[in-house]
Write a protein that holds these residues in place. Structure first.
Motif, PDB file in Angstrom:
ATOM      1  N   SER A 143       0.872  -0.990  -0.201  1.00 56.75           N
ATOM      2  CA  SER A 143      -0.102   0.279  -0.480  1.00 56.75           C
ATOM      3  C   SER A 143       0.872   1.408   0.043  1.00 56.75           C
ATOM      4  CB  SER A 143      -0.887   0.215   1.351  1.00 56.75           C
ATOM      5  OG  SER A 143      -0.017  -0.046   2.262  1.00 56.75           O
ATOM      6  N   HIS A 172      -1.993   7.051  -4.188  1.00 55.85           N
ATOM      7  CA  HIS A 172      -2.233   6.755  -2.244  1.00 55.85           C
ATOM      8  C   HIS A 172      -3.817   6.426  -1.849  1.00 55.85           C
ATOM      9  CE1 HIS A 172      -2.328   8.729   1.884  1.00 55.85           C
ATOM     10  NE2 HIS A 172      -3.455   8.626   1.508  1.00 55.85           N
ATOM     11  N   ASN A 173      -3.095   5.167  -0.718  1.00 57.77           N
ATOM     12  CA  ASN A 173      -4.596   4.819  -0.553  1.00 57.77           C
ATOM     13  C   ASN A 173      -4.953   4.552   0.857  1.00 57.77           C
ATOM     14  OD1 ASN A 173      -2.626   2.282  -0.696  1.00 57.77           O
ATOM     15  ND2 ASN A 173      -3.037   2.078  -2.659  1.00 57.77           N
ATOM     16  N   HIS A 177      -4.999  11.526   4.208  1.00 57.58           N
ATOM     17  CA  HIS A 177      -4.275  12.414   2.455  1.00 57.58           C
ATOM     18  C   HIS A 177      -3.611  13.053   2.875  1.00 57.58           C
ATOM     19  CE1 HIS A 177      -5.323  13.102  -1.233  1.00 57.58           C
ATOM     20  NE2 HIS A 177      -6.012  12.475  -1.653  1.00 57.58           N
ATOM     21  N   VAL A 683      -4.489  -3.573   1.241  1.00 59.57           N
ATOM     22  CA  VAL A 683      -4.782  -2.928   0.652  1.00 59.57           C
ATOM     23  C   VAL A 683      -4.795  -3.278  -1.433  1.00 59.57           C
ATOM     24  CG1 VAL A 683      -4.650  -0.344  -0.639  1.00 59.57           C
ATOM     25  CG2 VAL A 683      -4.505  -1.430   1.951  1.00 59.57           C
ATOM     26  N   GLU A 685      -3.847  -2.680  -3.751  1.00 62.41           N
ATOM     27  CA  GLU A 685      -2.384  -1.416  -4.586  1.00 62.41           C
ATOM     28  C   GLU A 685      -2.368  -1.087  -5.924  1.00 62.41           C
ATOM     29  OE1 GLU A 685       0.623   0.871  -4.460  1.00 62.41           O
ATOM     30  OE2 GLU A 685      -0.384   0.290  -2.965  1.00 62.41           O
ATOM     31  N   SER A 688      -5.970   0.518  -9.239  1.00 62.40           N
ATOM     32  CA  SER A 688      -5.573   1.928  -9.678  1.00 62.40           C
ATOM     33  C   SER A 688      -4.558   2.540  -9.730  1.00 62.40           C
ATOM     34  CB  SER A 688      -6.628   2.865  -9.114  1.00 62.40           C
ATOM     35  OG  SER A 688      -6.761   4.127  -9.470  1.00 62.40           O
TER      36      SER A 688
END
Length: 762
Positions: A143, A172-173, A177, A683, A685, A688
């Motif tokens: 991630s 970014h996940n 943020h 995640v 990853e 996207s």
């Protein structure tokens, strides 16, 4: 001024006054006889030298503070998450491209004007040097936490940061943020200079996630391989999974498959194929594939799926694991010279193990033998002859000798047994009996030298008091007596062994032997050796000094514990004594299914300890070093398989974990083994993985920095404003070892001595 004395102050003070008193008394007579000014001068020289010496021993130091200007710290953060493994251009991943930009373009120029600090990040931040960064082969994080990486780098570097450089694809996940941290960065005056790596667009990929296979298997055994496979960006895809094997430690091998082939070391062979259907609704599958291998050796297994035309990452299309292939089945030859109770019990115990091929021979009359073979429909009686040459033992892994006279083998046959043990690696177990342990037994024959204890050639001993079995501390930790995976059950079984009525006396144990069981009486006296083992040449030997072990089967309790104990004991004994030569390759090893785990998943850690012939071998202990609790010891539980231990571990935080297994050995260096694994969040990853240029541009412009592409990144060193920070440094100066003090001490002592010589004074 401060003092850091070599010795406690009271010792220095007492030493000074004592030495001064001795010096004064040495001059006292002269002071009374002639009150010469020169005598007082000499005395002052001596006392002055003592003062200087004590001053030096007190280790005086001075500290001064001064302000100076230093280069500002410039953190350079490299995104190492899995999306950086995308190949936007054939042959080059985003990670490799960004890493080379740092090492060959940015690092040297930025180091001239900044205190450069290198980091990689995915789920968490990790410090790097140019050397360690160059050694990272590929992106690894599951991630991307851009905001967390920026915050953590500023926390580590403190107030000396005016700017930082970020190389990322902007995927970014996880965590905070980047848009949420820009106000704080602005307030602190920290500018972020971002470098966009990659191309925008849809991401498609098929990935082999993990692979699990036993580390040791038998020839021609059907071995299952479980694996995870998942797809990204496809509505529907058929992925053919191919399992290949490469021999790495033998000269020839034969792989059993539909078209059986033979191959030399280094050749790669297809072991199995399977097609897996993946859809947008079910993009992940847990698959299972089986294979068999027909020759011994160490093989590197590669599980792979074909690379599709529109795949963005090719490095994750395969996983590799190593497997050791040993015997087709363990070949055991059991020779018994006369019918007795133990024969039937031993045959039943060994025939119930599918990995043991038993060939049992019982002499039911002079020259007439009864055969029992594993896998044969009918047993039979026939003429037979004992092994007389080494070739007669070429397919035997273990030779069990019951009440057999050595005369049956002849001198050449006994020598053949010794050679098969020392050179071929065959193992031998000698079970007590009148013909084998008595006056006409193996005492004094060439075979006695390979046994773990001396034979006496005496008659059977019938103790006057009850004689119990006693498992020694070495035996308790030995796989031979690992008769249960539950320590409580194992202790109950071994502690409830029935008493015996007789045993054959043995002499001293050999220096390399390990005594696993002795006799124990209520009366005081020696404890006779009942079971001992040792490594001899390439093989192993064991001696069992009683033929009443079959009584273990009559132990009372639920679920027939006696029969369970007897079966587990002999099966574990046979497996250990045969497999030891292979397992000794790595005396201590840590086994993990994979190198990277998802957060929240319990991990099974296995430890194999196979150096059992070392005197005083103990149970392994395991330490785990983690990001949250430091280093902590964990208790290992014995497994059913001899020599294997396990512990279940649930990691609580993300990060890198280190494992250290250790076994203490009496009189030897401890055995150690180390492994590492990482814990990442769950995640997707690569769902996207197109470059998010907008996020990177916003992060840089909102903090007063600039955005660069990979093409114009060489302009970055000229753009980042050079700055200096004023810091206050504490300078410590040690006075006690200064040349001036040494010179003064030498001057005082030498001047006094030279002056007395010139005056011709004593």
């Amino acid at each position: 001024m401060q003092f850091e004395p070599f010795l406690p102050p009271w010792i220095l003070i007492a030493g000074f006054f004592l030495s001064a008193a001795v010096v004064f008394l040495s001059y006292w007579r002269r002071l009374r006889q002639q009150e010469s000014l020169l005598v007082y001068v000499f005395l002052l020289f001596k006392i002055g030298a003592l003062v200087v010496l004590v001053f030096m021993l007190a280790r005086p130091v001075t500290q001064t503070r001064r302000k100076e200007k230093v280069h500002t710290v410039l953190p350079v953060l490299l995104d190492a998450s899995e999306s950086m493994g995308v190949e936007d251009q054939a042959g080059t991943t985003r990670f490799n491209k960004a890493r080379d930009l740092i090492l060959y373009h940015l690092s040297k120029q930025l180091s001239e004007d900044f205190d450069l600090r290198l980091y990689t990040f995915g789920s968490f931040l990790e410090p790097q040097t140019e050397g360690t960064l160059a050694a990272i082969p590929a992106a690894y994080g599951s991630s991307t936490d851009i905001g967390g990486a920026v915050i953590e780098s500023l926390r580590r570097e403190g107030k000396r940061v005016d700017a930082l450089v970020l190389l990322s694809d902007g995927v970014h996940n996880l965590g905070t943020h980047p848009a949420e941290i820009t106000p704080a960065l602005k307030q602190q005056g920290v500018r972020v200079y971002t470098v966009g790596i990659g191309q925008a667009g849809d991401y498609k990929d098929v990935e082999i996630g993990s692979i699990s296979v036993p580390t040791m298997v038998f020839m021609n055994e059907e071995v299952p391989v479980t694996f995870d496979i998942r797809s990204y960006g496809y509505k529907s895809v058929s992925a053919e999974v191919i399992l290949q094997g490469t021999l790495v430690d033998e000269t020839t091998a034969k792989v059993v498959q539909s078209d059986t082939t033979a191959a030399a070391k280094g050749n790669t062979m297809v072991l199995a194929r399977q097609t897996v259907e993946l859809t947008e609704k079910f993009p992940q599958e847990r698959g299972k594939i089986t294979f068999t291998i027909g020759e011994r050796g160490t093989y590197q297994l590669t599980l792979s799926t074909q690379v599709l035309a529109d795949e963005r990452v090719t490095s994750n299309n395969q996983k590799q694991v190593e497997v050791h292939v040993t015997r087709e089945r363990m070949q055991v030859l059991f020779l018994e010279g006369r019918p007795r109770w133990g024969y039937g019990f031993l045959v039943r115990a060994l025939r119930s193990d599918p990995r043991i091929a038993l060939h049992a021979v019982l002499e039911i009359a002079e020259g007439t033998f009864y055969h029992q073979r594993t896998g044969k429909q009918q047993d039979q009686s026939e003429k037979w002859d004992y092994p007389k040459r080494t070739t007669d033992l070429k397919d035997v892994d273990l030779l069990i000798l019951g009440d057999v006279s050595p005369k049956r083998f002849g001198e050449e046959g006994l020598k053949a047994i010794v050679d098969a043990v020392s050179e071929k690696g065959m193992s031998v177990v000698l079970v007590a009996g009148e013909s084998s342990f008595g006056q006409d037994g193996f005492y004094g024959t060439p075979m006695e030298a390979i046994l773990p204890a001396e034979l006496k050639g005496e008659q059977q001993v019938l103790p006057s008091s009850p004689l119990s079995y006693f498992v020694t501390p070495e035996g308790t930790n030995h796989p031979v007596f690992r008769v249960s995976s539950d320590p409580i059950e194992m202790q109950a079984l071994l502690g409830n062994l029935p008493e015996m009525g007789a045993y054959w006396p043995l002499g001293k144990a050999r220096p390399a032997a390990l005594v696993l069981m002795t006799g124990k009486t209520d009366a005081a006296g020696d404890s006779p050796i009942l079971l001992a083992v040792q490594k001899y040449g390439r093989g192993r030997t064991a001696i069992l000094a009683t033929d009443e072990w079959y009584r273990w089967s009559f132990m009372k309790g639920s679920d027939q514990p006696g029969q369970v104990l007897l079966r587990r004991f002999w099966q574990g004994f046979v497996r250990w004594i045969i497999m030891g030569d292979i397992e000794d390759k790595d005396a201590l090893a840590i086994s993990l299914e994979q190198e990277q785990y998802i957060q929240g998943k319990e991990i099974e850690i296995k430890v194999r300890h196979s150096s059992f012939d070392a005197t005083g071998a103990n149970k392994p202990v395991l330490w785990i070093s983690s990001p949250d609790f430091g280093q902590k010891q964990f208790q290992l539980e014995p497994m059913e398989a001899p020599g294997w231990y396990r512990v279940a571990f649930l990691p609580s935080v993300l990060g890198a974990y280190k494992l250290l297994a250790r076994v203490e050995q009496s009189g030897k260096e401890p055995l150690t083994a180390e492994r590492e694994f990482r814990v990442e969040p769950y995640v997707m990853e690569q769902r996207s993985a197109g470059m998010n240029e907008q996020l990177l541009r916003s992060l840089s412009t909102d903090t007063g920095g600039l955005y660069f592409s990979a093409e114009n990144v060489t302009d970055l060193p000229r753009t980042v404003p050079k700055g200096e920070k004023e810091v206050e440094r504490t300078i410590t100066r040690q006075l006690w070892n200064s040349p001036m003090l040494y010179g003064l001490l030498f001057l005082l002592m030498s001047t006094e001595w030279i002056w007395r010589r010139l005056r011709d004074l004593p």
